[in-house]
Design an enzyme around this catalytic site. Structure first.
Site, PDB file in Angstrom:
ATOM      1  CB  SER A  95      -0.955  -0.042   1.196  1.00  0.00           C
ATOM      2  OG  SER A  95      -2.008   0.874   1.051  1.00  0.00           O
ATOM      3  CG  ASP A 224      -6.928  -3.357  -3.013  1.00  0.00           C
ATOM      4  OD1 ASP A 224      -7.553  -2.520  -2.339  1.00  0.00           O
ATOM      5  OD2 ASP A 224      -5.703  -3.551  -2.892  1.00  0.00           O
ATOM      6  CG  HIS A 253      -5.622  -2.662   0.625  1.00  0.00           C
ATOM      7  ND1 HIS A 253      -4.891  -2.348  -0.500  1.00  0.00           N
ATOM      8  CD2 HIS A 253      -5.103  -1.901   1.635  1.00  0.00           C
ATOM      9  CE1 HIS A 253      -3.984  -1.430  -0.208  1.00  0.00           C
ATOM     10  NE2 HIS A 253      -4.085  -1.149   1.083  1.00  0.00           N
TER      11      HIS A 253
END
Length: 273
Positions: A95, A224, A253
């Protein structure tokens, strides 16, 4: 945890386990090095030296008023690598941490890096614009800022649902995972976490991605809900020379936690290639 001191006097906390080739893990927002527990244990057991640091204003690192920006995150990572004199490093970022990895290589080069991995990563850029029509509108990120400012504790609890796809029938919610996420978030400083929203949403990593010149694996779930696949990994794979793109059907995610076994095995295979 051990710490290093960087040039502005801030302390960056890090975990350092095992021996062998070094893998450095850069975590996502608003988490800490604890988010990498499944990877730290697995790769340590596989004979690697594993290091995971807390980004400034996250986890056990200094909570700073200034310096909560991507250039400084990359500089802090560089300081860690230099002070520990690490070489032949595999950089793994999830991320926001994927942006940190890209910015590090884009700024400091790959002399100490052997491979890079971006997992559910924010590059090239999340914010919608004329140049990036598939991005998310500013209203989304303004909403996150407002929620963090008003009641970040409740926001972090609520965020676990889309983060881990707990609103999907394929996932079984875990109270433990939810509580760990909340705890990691609340251990960080509100100013740094607030500032970081701009960094993961508005920073353009296009030029950094073009400078990556080591073997790179890009891993992303096609479900995601935090960093949509089409405007992130798909585009990043076109910018990083000879990048490998691996898309996971149904994964969300937080797949480094909810699907750690699959991610770890694929990551190990890539590192050992």
């Amino acid at each position: 945890m051990k710490t290093i001191q960087v040039k502005d006097g801030s302390k960056i906390a890090y975990k350092d386990f095992g021996k062998g080739q070094t893998i450095i893990f850069s975590h996502g927002w608003p988490l800490s090095s604890d988010a990498w527990d499944a990877q730290m244990l697995f790769f340590g057991q596989q004979g690697f030296r594993v290091i995971a640091h807390d980004r400034r204003s996250h986890g056990n690192s200094s909570q700073t008023w200034d310096g909560n920006d991507m250039d400084t995150y990359a500089e802090d990572l560089s300081s860690l690598i230099e002070q520990l004199d690490l070489k032949d490093v595999v950089l793994v970022g999830h991320s926001t941490g994927g942006g940190e990895v890209a910015r590090y290589i884009g700024t400091y080069g790959s002399a100490r890096v052997s491979k890079a991995v971006l997992i559910g990563a924010v590059p090239p850029v999340m914010l919608q614009s004329e140049k990036n029509p598939g991005g998310l509108p500013m209203e989304v990120f303004d909403g996150i800022r407002a929620a963090v400012e008003k009641d970040r504790s409740q926001f972090y609890k609520d965020l676990t649902t889309p983060f881990f796809n707990y609103n999907r029938s394929s996932e079984t919610p875990s109270d433990g995972v939810r509580e760990s996420f909340w705890l990691q978030g609340m251990r960080g400083g509100i100013k740094g976490q607030y500032d970081c929203i701009k960094q993961f949403s508005e920073v353009d990593f296009t030029d950094d991605l073009k400078k990556i010149d080591v073997p790179t694996l890009i891993m992303h779930g096609d479900d995601d809900q935090i960093v949509p696949l089409a405007d992130s990994a798909i585009l990043s794979a076109q910018l990083v020379k000879d990048a490998q793109l691996k898309v996971y059907a149904g994964f969300g995610h937080g797949m480094t936690i909810t699907q750690a076994g699959t991610i770890n095995e694929d990551l190990l295979r890539f590192i050992e290639e």
